[in-house]
Design an enzyme around this catalytic site. Structure first.
Site, PDB file in Angstrom:
ATOM      1  N   GLY A 326       7.827   8.391   1.094  1.00  0.00           N
ATOM      2  CA  GLY A 326       7.418   9.729   1.508  1.00  0.00           C
ATOM      3  C   GLY A 326       6.523   9.672   2.731  1.00  0.00           C
ATOM      4  N   SER A 327       5.555  10.563   2.789  1.00  0.00           N
ATOM      5  CA  SER A 327       4.719  10.693   3.984  1.00  0.00           C
ATOM      6  C   SER A 327       3.765   9.529   4.200  1.00  0.00           C
ATOM      7  CB  SER A 327       3.925  11.999   3.919  1.00  0.00           C
ATOM      8  OG  SER A 327       4.800  13.113   4.002  1.00  0.00           O
ATOM      9  N   THR A 328       3.612   8.632   3.211  1.00  0.00           N
ATOM     10  CA  THR A 328       2.793   7.440   3.466  1.00  0.00           C
ATOM     11  C   THR A 328       3.465   6.545   4.513  1.00  0.00           C
ATOM     12  OG1 THR A 328       3.828   6.158   1.683  1.00  0.00           O
ATOM     13  CG2 THR A 328       1.891   7.472   1.110  1.00  0.00           C
ATOM     14  N   PHE A 329       4.742   6.811   4.811  1.00  0.00           N
ATOM     15  CA  PHE A 329       5.484   6.021   5.793  1.00  0.00           C
ATOM     16  C   PHE A 329       5.256   6.522   7.226  1.00  0.00           C
ATOM     17  CE2 PHE A 329       9.384   4.849   8.138  1.00  0.00           C
ATOM     18  CZ  PHE A 329       9.464   3.498   7.838  1.00  0.00           C
ATOM     19  N   LYS A 330       4.647   7.677   7.371  1.00  0.00           N
ATOM     20  CA  LYS A 330       4.542   8.293   8.697  1.00  0.00           C
ATOM     21  C   LYS A 330       3.742   7.449   9.682  1.00  0.00           C
ATOM     22  CE  LYS A 330       5.389  13.010   7.124  1.00  0.00           C
ATOM     23  NZ  LYS A 330       4.822  14.320   6.757  1.00  0.00           N
TER      24      LYS A 330
END
Length: 648
Positions: A326-330
């Protein structure tokens, strides 16, 4: 009639020749017999003495003491405990059924144990001992010893068995041992004789299995004198074996126990890594189980409870579970673009709530959009459209390479079972695995940690530690072997532009400390230990256009297994990182709501090396945190009183 003198002379010569021939044969036979006797009694004396000795002397293997396992502070995680058992050698027992019947009249033996022993005897050579009863008391051992003459083939023995005093807190890290099975033997080319010792224990999963070579040790041997029925009369000599190596892990019992308790009844995982040396201070997977149940063979009822639990207590979610990050990959997408010089920190992207890509709309989580967004704001408010746009500029291959550089899509060499590699896909991977071309929509999905992208909590903790430190931190679980320190996981510099790393770190700081940041509610307010983080929410279901038009169904209104996964990664202190934390709550809903509070609490526990002061928490949280701390302390005391408590 008078015989002719010549005839008499001829007959005499003939008799003399026969006598000589017969005498020669007798002499030759006697000489051969004497030579044979000399050969047997003199030349081969040692050999026949040995054969005769072996008829009354048996050599038996002595199992070595298994190496013990400790935490970083010397607290025991796995130890050996004396274990009394009764074995039977079928060929010495004669009528096995009758001997077992006599034994059953002396002591109580579980019918299941007898049945299992009979089955083992049918498939094992008759000279191998088989365990009839294990973990019996001293009184029963005494009864058997006193009645030994009436129980041929029966031997009371004392050995060692494994005990896990921390029970469920380290079940997924240390693992457990169990008796050697036929399946275990079938996987080995030439099994060591020691593995044939009755109920000899080897590592089955976890650290116990991965370091079996060093923990097992080397067998010793003893020579015993036996009588005609095989009964041991006396021990002649003994050569002790070599004990296994003692192992010290990097984990901390107090911190691990707290993290396990803080995860509570969630189906979740948390990892804490030291940003200096790569030491894994805690690796928790919830729910857990009691590894002591497996040491002597778990019952069908207990095993069914574990395998039937939808929260999968046997799975080590911390290293085995892989989830869309999810957004932890951004941060990965942002660093890939920054390193390529495709965007600056001040440049903005317009977010109307979606981005049209090849005739398909890719939506932002905020339906109305975020408006003009720069990199810092994109991380702080977790704008999806910013990263869709960024990914189309940088491309999937650069994003995938950056993910690998930060520790995603890479299997970390940890002595634990089923350590997952995760997945950081690229064009070549999709063509090789699926036989399809990579689509631009795949890139958009990957940019926000969805689609094919997968990572374990351990990998997310490594990613966060590398961003925080700028070095290629490698997770380390083994601290020392017999007191000899093992190599550090500190790593070399990543080779990334320090300004780009600072830009991403500032964005993560805003997530936790800016009022509009998604992690603001779970911040640390103590100035010298401020935290930087990033929340993430990964979908496990497709949202149709019709549902989006009518309004996306809230996670709370969905069945548990269809809710989004909740994620949060963080490091602290912001100015001089000591620890990196990753938390995943399966089907927990929003990352900022379900995972961030856990991450903040375990981070504080690590920073203070114990219960943190309430002043480190926001004022609005303090009464709730105080109640939580008191509850966890009561649960800890209860576990100590009862010897541990687990879902099993």
């Amino acid at each position: 009639m008078k015989r002719n003198p010549k005839e008499l002379e001829f007959s005499h010569r003939k008799l003399t020749r026969r006598a000589l021939l017969l005498g020669g044969l007798q002499l030759g036979f006697a000489g051969g017999l004497a030579a044979r006797m000399r050969y047997l009694q003199v030349d081969q004396a040692d050999q026949f003495r040995l054969l005769a000795e072996e008829n009354r002397i048996n050599i038996r293997l002595l199992p070595p003491a298994r190496g013990e396992i400790f935490d970083r502070n010397g607290i025991t995680l796995a130890q050996n405990s004396p274990s009394y058992r009764i074995t039977i050698v079928p060929e010495d027992a004669g009528d096995v059924g009758e001997v077992i019947a006599k034994l059953s009249r002396l002591i109580e033996i579980d019918p299941e144990d007898i049945e299992r022993a009979m089955a083992e005897m049918r498939r094992s050579p008759p000279f191998l001992p088989v365990t009839l009863a294990d973990q019996i008391g001293w009184e029963d051992i005494s009864k058997v010893a006193v009645n030994a003459p009436a129980l041929p083939g029966i031997t009371p023995e004392v050995g060692l068995t494994r005990i896990y005093p921390q029970r469920g807190a380290f079940a997924h890290v240390v693992g457990y041992v169990g008796p050697v099975s036929d399946y275990d033997l079938s996987k080995m080319e030439s099994p060591e004789p020691i593995l044939r010792i009755p109920r000899f224990q080897i590592g089955k999963v976890g650290f116990e299995a991965k370091r079996e070579d060093a923990l097992r040790g080397k067998a010793g041997a003893k020579r015993v004198e036996v009588n005609a029925t095989g009964r041991v009369m006396r021990e002649l000599d003994r050569r002790e074996g070599e004990a296994g190596a003692d192992m010290q892990l990097t984990v901390d019992v107090e911190l691990q126990s707290y993290v396990q308790a803080r995860l509570g009844n969630e189906s979740a995982a948390a990892v804490i890594i030291d940003c200096e040396h790569g030491d894994t201070r805690a690796i928790a997977s919830s729910p857990s189980f009691d590894p002591n149940l497996f040491v002597r063979g778990i019952s069908v009822a207990d095993y069914s409870l574990l395998t039937g639990d939808p929260y999968r207590p046997l799975a080590n979610k911390a290293v085995q579970g892989t989830y869309p990050p999810g957004s932890t990959f951004k941060m990965v997408t942002a660093l890939a673009a920054l390193e390529e010089g495709l965007i600056g920190p001040e440049e903005t992207v317009w977010c109307p709530g979606y981005l049209e890509v090849s005739g398909r709309r890719f939506h932002c989580w905020k339906r109305a959009g975020h408006g003009h967004v720069d990199l810092n704001t994109s991380l702080k408010q977790s704008c999806d459209v910013y990263y869709y746009d960024l990914a189309l500029k940088v491309g999937i291959d650069k994003i995938s390479a950056m993910a690998n550089q930060l520790g995603l899509g890479v299997r970390h060499d940890l002595p634990m079972s089923a350590v997952a590699s995760g997945l950081a896909p690229n064009r070549e991977w999709k063509q090789r695995v699926h036989g399809q071309d990579w689509l631009i929509g795949d890139t958009a999905n990957a940019s926000i940690g969805q689609g094919y992208m997968l990572a374990s909590p351990m990998q997310l903790a490594v990613m966060t530690a590398r961003i925080a430190s700028g070095r290629s931190i490698t997770p380390r679980l083994l601290k020392s072997i017999d007191g000899i320190e093992q190599p550090s996981g500190g790593g070399e510099p990543l080779g990334l532009n320090e300004n780009n790393l600072r830009t991403v770190r500032r964005g993560m700081f805003s997530v936790s400390n800016d009022r509009r940041g998604t992690g603001y509610r779970s911040r640390i307010i103590a100035e010298d230990i401020r935290m930087a983080g990033k929340s993430g929410t990964s979908q496990v279901r497709n949202i149709t256009a019709a549902e989006r038009a009518a309004g996306v169904i809230r996670n709370e209104d969905l069945p548990w297994e269809r809710r989004d996964h909740a994620l949060y990664v963080c490091f602290a202190p912001y100015d001089k990182p000591r620890f990196a934390v990753a938390v995943v709550v399966e089907h927990g809903g929003g990352g900022s709501r379900a995972a961030a509070p856990i991450a903040r609490d375990v981070m504080l526990q690590a920073l203070f090396d114990g219960t943190p002061p309430l002043s480190a928490y926001p004022k609005g949280d303090r009464s709730r945190i105080k109640a939580q701390q008191e509850r966890l302390e009561r649960e800890r005391l209860k576990r100590e009183e009862t010897g541990g408590s687990d879902r099993a």
